[in-house]
Design a protein around this motif. Structure first.
Motif, short mmCIF file in Angstrom:
data_model
loop_
_atom_site.label_atom_id
_atom_site.label_comp_id
_atom_site.label_asym_id
_atom_site.label_seq_id
_atom_site.Cartn_x
_atom_site.Cartn_y
_atom_site.Cartn_z
N THR A 127 4.58 -46.77 5.72
CA THR A 127 4.73 -45.93 4.54
C THR A 127 3.91 -46.54 3.40
OG1 THR A 127 7.00 -45.43 5.21
CG2 THR A 127 6.43 -44.97 2.92
N PRO A 128 3.08 -45.76 2.71
CA PRO A 128 2.32 -46.31 1.59
C PRO A 128 3.26 -46.73 0.44
CG PRO A 128 1.41 -44.20 2.29
CD PRO A 128 2.71 -44.37 3.00
N ASP A 129 3.02 -47.91 -0.10
CA ASP A 129 3.69 -48.44 -1.30
C ASP A 129 5.22 -48.27 -1.28
OD1 ASP A 129 3.99 -49.61 -3.76
OD2 ASP A 129 3.26 -47.90 -4.91
N PRO A 130 5.91 -48.77 -0.24
CA PRO A 130 7.36 -48.56 -0.17
C PRO A 130 8.19 -49.67 -0.81
CG PRO A 130 6.63 -49.59 1.83
CD PRO A 130 5.41 -49.42 0.95
N PHE A 131 7.57 -50.83 -1.09
CA PHE A 131 8.35 -52.01 -1.47
C PHE A 131 8.59 -52.08 -2.97
CE2 PHE A 131 5.84 -53.37 2.34
CZ PHE A 131 6.90 -53.34 3.24
N SER A 132 9.84 -52.38 -3.34
CA SER A 132 10.24 -52.48 -4.74
C SER A 132 10.72 -53.90 -5.04
CB SER A 132 11.37 -51.49 -5.02
OG SER A 132 12.54 -51.92 -4.31
N LYS A 133 11.10 -54.11 -6.29
CA LYS A 133 11.70 -55.38 -6.69
C LYS A 133 12.97 -55.63 -5.88
CE LYS A 133 12.24 -58.94 -9.54
NZ LYS A 133 12.33 -60.12 -8.69
N GLU A 134 13.67 -54.56 -5.53
CA GLU A 134 14.89 -54.70 -4.72
C GLU A 134 14.56 -55.30 -3.35
OE1 GLU A 134 18.74 -52.14 -3.08
OE2 GLU A 134 16.95 -51.05 -3.71
N ASP A 135 13.46 -54.88 -2.74
CA ASP A 135 13.04 -55.47 -1.46
C ASP A 135 12.76 -56.96 -1.64
OD1 ASP A 135 12.54 -53.15 0.60
OD2 ASP A 135 11.70 -52.45 -1.30
N GLU A 136 12.02 -57.30 -2.70
CA GLU A 136 11.71 -58.71 -2.95
C GLU A 136 12.98 -59.53 -3.10
OE1 GLU A 136 8.30 -60.47 -5.32
OE2 GLU A 136 8.26 -58.39 -5.99
N ASP A 137 13.89 -59.06 -3.93
CA ASP A 137 15.14 -59.79 -4.18
C ASP A 137 15.96 -59.94 -2.89
OD1 ASP A 137 14.41 -59.92 -6.84
OD2 ASP A 137 15.76 -58.31 -7.48
N PHE A 138 16.05 -58.86 -2.14
CA PHE A 138 16.82 -58.89 -0.88
C PHE A 138 16.18 -59.86 0.12
CE2 PHE A 138 17.25 -57.16 3.48
CZ PHE A 138 18.59 -57.46 3.67
N LEU A 139 14.87 -59.80 0.26
CA LEU A 139 14.19 -60.67 1.23
C LEU A 139 14.21 -62.13 0.78
CD1 LEU A 139 11.32 -58.25 2.22
CD2 LEU A 139 13.33 -58.86 3.59
N GLU A 140 14.22 -62.38 -0.52
CA GLU A 140 14.41 -63.75 -1.01
C GLU A 140 15.79 -64.26 -0.60
OE1 GLU A 140 13.67 -63.64 -5.22
OE2 GLU A 140 11.49 -63.60 -4.96
N PHE A 141 16.80 -63.40 -0.69
CA PHE A 141 18.14 -63.75 -0.24
C PHE A 141 18.13 -64.08 1.26
CE2 PHE A 141 21.73 -62.00 2.17
CZ PHE A 141 22.77 -62.79 1.72
N VAL A 142 17.49 -63.22 2.06
CA VAL A 142 17.41 -63.45 3.51
C VAL A 142 16.75 -64.80 3.78
CG1 VAL A 142 16.35 -62.67 5.67
CG2 VAL A 142 17.42 -61.00 4.13
N CYS A 143 15.64 -65.07 3.11
CA CYS A 143 14.91 -66.33 3.33
C CYS A 143 15.74 -67.54 2.92
CB CYS A 143 13.58 -66.31 2.60
SG CYS A 143 12.38 -65.18 3.35
N ALA A 144 16.48 -67.42 1.83
CA ALA A 144 17.33 -68.53 1.37
C ALA A 144 18.44 -68.82 2.39
CB ALA A 144 17.93 -68.20 0.00
N GLU A 145 19.00 -67.75 2.97
CA GLU A 145 20.05 -67.94 3.98
C GLU A 145 19.47 -68.50 5.28
OE1 GLU A 145 23.33 -67.74 3.43
OE2 GLU A 145 22.79 -67.29 1.35
N VAL A 146 18.31 -68.01 5.67
CA VAL A 146 17.64 -68.50 6.89
C VAL A 146 17.30 -69.98 6.73
CG1 VAL A 146 15.45 -68.36 8.15
CG2 VAL A 146 16.79 -66.28 7.74
N ALA A 147 16.86 -70.36 5.52
CA ALA A 147 16.48 -71.76 5.26
C ALA A 147 17.62 -72.73 5.57
CB ALA A 147 16.04 -71.92 3.81
N LYS A 148 18.86 -72.26 5.39
CA LYS A 148 20.02 -73.13 5.61
C LYS A 148 20.21 -73.50 7.08
CE LYS A 148 22.46 -71.08 1.69
NZ LYS A 148 23.60 -70.21 1.31
N ILE A 149 19.61 -72.72 8.00
CA ILE A 149 19.80 -73.01 9.44
C ILE A 149 18.55 -73.63 10.06
CG2 ILE A 149 21.53 -71.19 9.72
CD1 ILE A 149 19.23 -69.58 11.22
N LEU A 150 17.50 -73.82 9.27
CA LEU A 150 16.25 -74.37 9.80
C LEU A 150 16.20 -75.89 9.65
CD1 LEU A 150 13.77 -71.68 8.49
CD2 LEU A 150 14.77 -71.86 10.76
#
Length: 150
Positions: A127-150
């Motif tokens: 999809t052209p241009d689908p990503f918003s600040k909400e995507d960034e914030d959510f994916l930062e959350f995902v990465c922070a949680e993933v970091a805890k198990i790495l």
């Protein structure tokens, strides 16, 4: 919608303790299934001491890009910059590695462990241009949680 997925991400991490790849794959599957414009979801990680990324668990079309040199493509640029990279239109990027002609946009968020960029989540969208600040914030959350198990 994305905020509603946070508890599911936490549950996946809790339920797959000790199996990193299974956990990461389950997160990829959740995001690809629940977010209509997330068409390819995967993780890349620093490949040992080499200045390159190696593909980890992912969901979507198979890719030839198993190894990406630092600085090359969107993922390689994030490995160097340590910053989020949102690409609304991949055609407008000079340093873009095309995975599929159907991909229109990409978002890459780095994963930090003890302040070091050790990998990233990479999402392609048809999809052209689908990503918003909400995507960034959510994916930062995902990465922070993933970091805890790495």
């Amino acid at each position: 919608m994305l905020q509603e997925l946070k508890p599911s991400v936490l549950t996946i991490i809790e339920n797959n303790k000790g199996n990193k790849d299974q956990t990461l794959l389950a997160i990829c599957e959740l995001l690809e299934e629940k977010v209509p414009y997330y068409n390819w979801v995967g993780f890349y990680f620093k490949n040992g001491d080499k200045n390159e990324l190696k593909l980890g668990p992912y969901v979507g079309e198979p890719t030839d890009h198993v190894i990406i040199p630092f600085g090359k493509g969107i993922c390689g640029q994030v490995a160097v910059s340590n910053e989020n990279f949102v690409v609304p239109d991949v055609q407008a990027q000079d340093n873009y590695i095309a995975c599929s002609i159907t991909v229109k946009a990409e978002i890459v968020i780095p994963i930090f462990v003890n302040g070091e960029n050790i990998g990233q989540i990479d999402i392609d969208s048809n999809t052209p241009d689908p990503f918003s600040k909400e995507d960034e914030d959510f994916l930062e959350f995902v990465c922070a949680e993933v970091a805890k198990i790495l």
